[in-house]
Design a protein around this motif. Structure first.
Motif, PDB file in Angstrom:
ATOM      1  N   UNK A 130      42.024  36.560  47.513  1.00  0.00           N
ATOM      2  CA  UNK A 130      41.464  35.155  46.330  1.00  0.00           C
ATOM      3  C   UNK A 130      42.781  35.788  45.232  1.00  0.00           C
ATOM      4  N   UNK A 131      42.535  34.387  44.434  1.00  0.00           N
ATOM      5  CA  UNK A 131      43.542  33.937  43.685  1.00  0.00           C
ATOM      6  C   UNK A 131      43.430  34.224  42.356  1.00  0.00           C
ATOM      7  N   UNK A 132      44.696  34.381  41.519  1.00  0.00           N
ATOM      8  CA  UNK A 132      44.993  35.408  40.350  1.00  0.00           C
ATOM      9  C   UNK A 132      46.011  34.642  39.001  1.00  0.00           C
ATOM     10  N   UNK A 133      45.546  35.257  38.327  1.00  0.00           N
ATOM     11  CA  UNK A 133      46.508  34.544  37.550  1.00  0.00           C
ATOM     12  C   UNK A 133      47.965  35.308  37.170  1.00  0.00           C
ATOM     13  N   UNK A 134      47.586  35.829  38.043  1.00  0.00           N
ATOM     14  CA  UNK A 134      49.061  36.983  38.551  1.00  0.00           C
ATOM     15  C   UNK A 134      50.230  36.530  39.500  1.00  0.00           C
ATOM     16  N   UNK A 135      48.965  35.828  40.979  1.00  0.00           N
ATOM     17  CA  UNK A 135      49.658  35.763  42.587  1.00  0.00           C
ATOM     18  C   UNK A 135      48.180  35.890  43.135  1.00  0.00           C
ATOM     19  N   UNK A 136      47.564  36.994  44.053  1.00  0.00           N
ATOM     20  CA  UNK A 136      47.145  37.334  44.724  1.00  0.00           C
ATOM     21  C   UNK A 136      46.583  38.818  44.922  1.00  0.00           C
ATOM     22  N   UNK A 137      44.840  38.788  45.099  1.00  0.00           N
ATOM     23  CA  UNK A 137      44.499  40.205  45.121  1.00  0.00           C
ATOM     24  C   UNK A 137      43.161  39.655  46.768  1.00  0.00           C
ATOM     25  N   UNK A 138      44.001  40.815  47.279  1.00  0.00           N
ATOM     26  CA  UNK A 138      42.660  41.602  48.182  1.00  0.00           C
ATOM     27  C   UNK A 138      41.120  41.693  47.892  1.00  0.00           C
ATOM     28  N   UNK A 211      38.136  49.497  38.272  1.00  0.00           N
ATOM     29  CA  UNK A 211      37.851  47.470  37.692  1.00  0.00           C
ATOM     30  C   UNK A 211      36.611  46.346  37.485  1.00  0.00           C
ATOM     31  N   UNK A 212      36.249  46.226  36.468  1.00  0.00           N
ATOM     32  CA  UNK A 212      35.232  45.049  36.072  1.00  0.00           C
ATOM     33  C   UNK A 212      35.613  43.814  36.915  1.00  0.00           C
ATOM     34  N   UNK A 213      34.354  43.348  36.927  1.00  0.00           N
ATOM     35  CA  UNK A 213      34.468  41.448  37.578  1.00  0.00           C
ATOM     36  C   UNK A 213      35.143  40.603  37.419  1.00  0.00           C
ATOM     37  N   UNK A 214      35.579  41.210  35.640  1.00  0.00           N
ATOM     38  CA  UNK A 214      36.791  39.468  35.051  1.00  0.00           C
ATOM     39  C   UNK A 214      37.983  40.242  35.785  1.00  0.00           C
ATOM     40  N   UNK A 215      38.116  41.497  35.805  1.00  0.00           N
ATOM     41  CA  UNK A 215      39.563  41.946  36.122  1.00  0.00           C
ATOM     42  C   UNK A 215      41.172  41.910  37.122  1.00  0.00           C
ATOM     43  N   UNK A 216      39.602  41.377  38.471  1.00  0.00           N
ATOM     44  CA  UNK A 216      39.782  40.683  39.216  1.00  0.00           C
ATOM     45  C   UNK A 216      40.456  39.528  39.820  1.00  0.00           C
ATOM     46  N   UNK A 217      39.853  38.586  38.530  1.00  0.00           N
ATOM     47  CA  UNK A 217      40.812  36.645  38.659  1.00  0.00           C
ATOM     48  C   UNK A 217      41.993  37.341  37.214  1.00  0.00           C
ATOM     49  N   UNK A 218      42.450  38.422  36.749  1.00  0.00           N
ATOM     50  CA  UNK A 218      42.904  38.216  35.849  1.00  0.00           C
ATOM     51  C   UNK A 218      44.239  39.226  36.735  1.00  0.00           C
ATOM     52  N   UNK A 219      44.028  39.384  37.925  1.00  0.00           N
ATOM     53  CA  UNK A 219      45.200  40.881  38.987  1.00  0.00           C
ATOM     54  C   UNK A 219      45.403  42.015  37.620  1.00  0.00           C
ATOM     55  N   UNK A 220      44.855  42.829  37.754  1.00  0.00           N
ATOM     56  CA  UNK A 220      44.452  44.371  37.386  1.00  0.00           C
ATOM     57  C   UNK A 220      44.415  44.472  38.920  1.00  0.00           C
ATOM     58  N   UNK A 221      44.790  44.767  40.360  1.00  0.00           N
ATOM     59  CA  UNK A 221      45.045  45.089  40.790  1.00  0.00           C
ATOM     60  C   UNK A 221      45.100  44.244  42.462  1.00  0.00           C
TER      61      UNK A 221
END
Length: 332
Positions: A130-138, A211-221
């Motif tokens: 999925x896309x994030x503000x910092x790149x992509x996350x799995x 990590x909370x749900x919003x953290x997914x798209x913020x690129x926290x992990x």
């Protein structure tokens, strides 16, 4: 590489599967595709398409799992349906991969019946990027295992990290656990037990906690793990929200411009293409001794072509070999 494609899977099957397969074999000389489904119908459509190459073949099957059917019931009634036939080909080492845009539960259930798991894997899981503000996350798992146990989520963390490292180029993936809050002690028994397991495991150095749900798209992990029920809800909500936001914003912006209208419209189309599932192709079911990619039900020919290419990429990066190696060294 030889791939079994469930030609009957998807909302627009079988034509989009045939078109996607033809495009893929024309673009990749090392690729062979076995179209699995109604032999007579598929051969007739192939003849109509004008394709005459030798790297597309047809394997017969008896029916398919429809989208509204309960997977276990459908597989019991139709043991030789298209997706079951695909898995049988891979179990017999006649193909290297299975791809389907059909009923996701049917794809997973047919795979689980073969017990075609990598050594050490307790339960396979579906990974999406999925896309994030910092790149992509799995995000893993998004639907294969709604009744996960802590040891399953631990393995998802490990497999997801390998996927992020090999396919996304993340040197040291940060792993987060999807939860309703970042504080320790939050969540269900499953989440709390998984948290403790990760802290005591060989992955503790890469585990950043809840990590909370919003953290997914913020690129926290770089990798976020969860049970299949939660992951599937997150994925479907994300798809709906993204489509709604892009459509709403494009309408507002296009309504406010005049001279640059065509240029702005093209820009929005490029943004949409960057994030839509057709561009990715399919989501891998990690943990399988072989390769399995699950495509969106409304996939088009481009999505199928990209999924076939994606299967080749997974093999090139030796993702399965790395999973087996790291599991053998890092079991909890």
């Amino acid at each position: 590489m030889r791939i079994a494609l469930d030609a009957m899977g998807g909302d627009f099957a079988p034509q989009i599967n045939i078109d996607g397969a033809i495009a893929a074999v024309q673009a990749h000389a090392e690729l062979e595709v076995v179209l699995v489904g109604d032999r007579a119908g598929l051969e007739q459509r192939l003849e109509t398409s004008g394709y005459s190459g030798g790297r597309l073949s047809v394997a017969d099957a008896d029916g398919f799992v429809e989208m509204h059917e309960k997977p276990t019931d459908a597989l019991r009634k139709k043991p030789n349906c298209s997706i079951a036939a695909c898995w049988k080909l891979m179990a017999g080492r006649e193909v290297d991969a299975v791809i389907s845009a059909g009923n996701t539960g049917g794809v997973v259930a047919a795979g689980l019946r073969t017990r075609l798991f990598l050594k050490g894997v307790k339960r396979p899981g579906i990974a999406v990027v999925l896309p994030t503000l910092t790149g992509r996350s799995v995000l893993m798992d998004v639907g294969a295992n709604p009744a996960a146990r802590p040891e399953h989520l631990y393995q998802y963390a490990l497999m997801g990290s390998i996927y992020a490292r090999e396919l996304l180029g993340v040197e040291s993936p940060r792993v987060g656990l999807m939860n309703i809050g970042s504080e320790e002690g939050k969540g269900t028994d499953l989440v709390r037990d998984t948290h403790e397991l990760l802290l005591a495991s060989p992955m503790k150095q890469s585990y950043i906690g809840n990590v909370e749900g919003r953290g997914l798209y913020h690129g926290e992990a770089d990798v976020i793990i969860c049970e299949g029920f939660v992951g599937n809800v997150v994925l479907k909500v994300s798809e709906g929200m993204a489509a709604m936001m892009l459509e709403s914003i494009s309408r507002e912006v296009l309504g406010a411009v005049d001279k640059e209208r065509d240029q702005v419209k093209s820009t929005f189309q490029n943004i949409t293409r960057r994030y839509e599932y057709n561009e990715v192709g399919g989501a891998p079911l990690l943990g399988i001794d072989g390769i399995c990619l699950i495509c969106h039900g409304s996939s088009d020919a481009r999505s199928i072509r990209n999924a076939l290419r994606g299967a080749c990429t997974l093999r090139e990066h030796r993702v399965n070999a790395r999973i087996v190696e790291e599991l053998s060294n890092g079991q909890p």
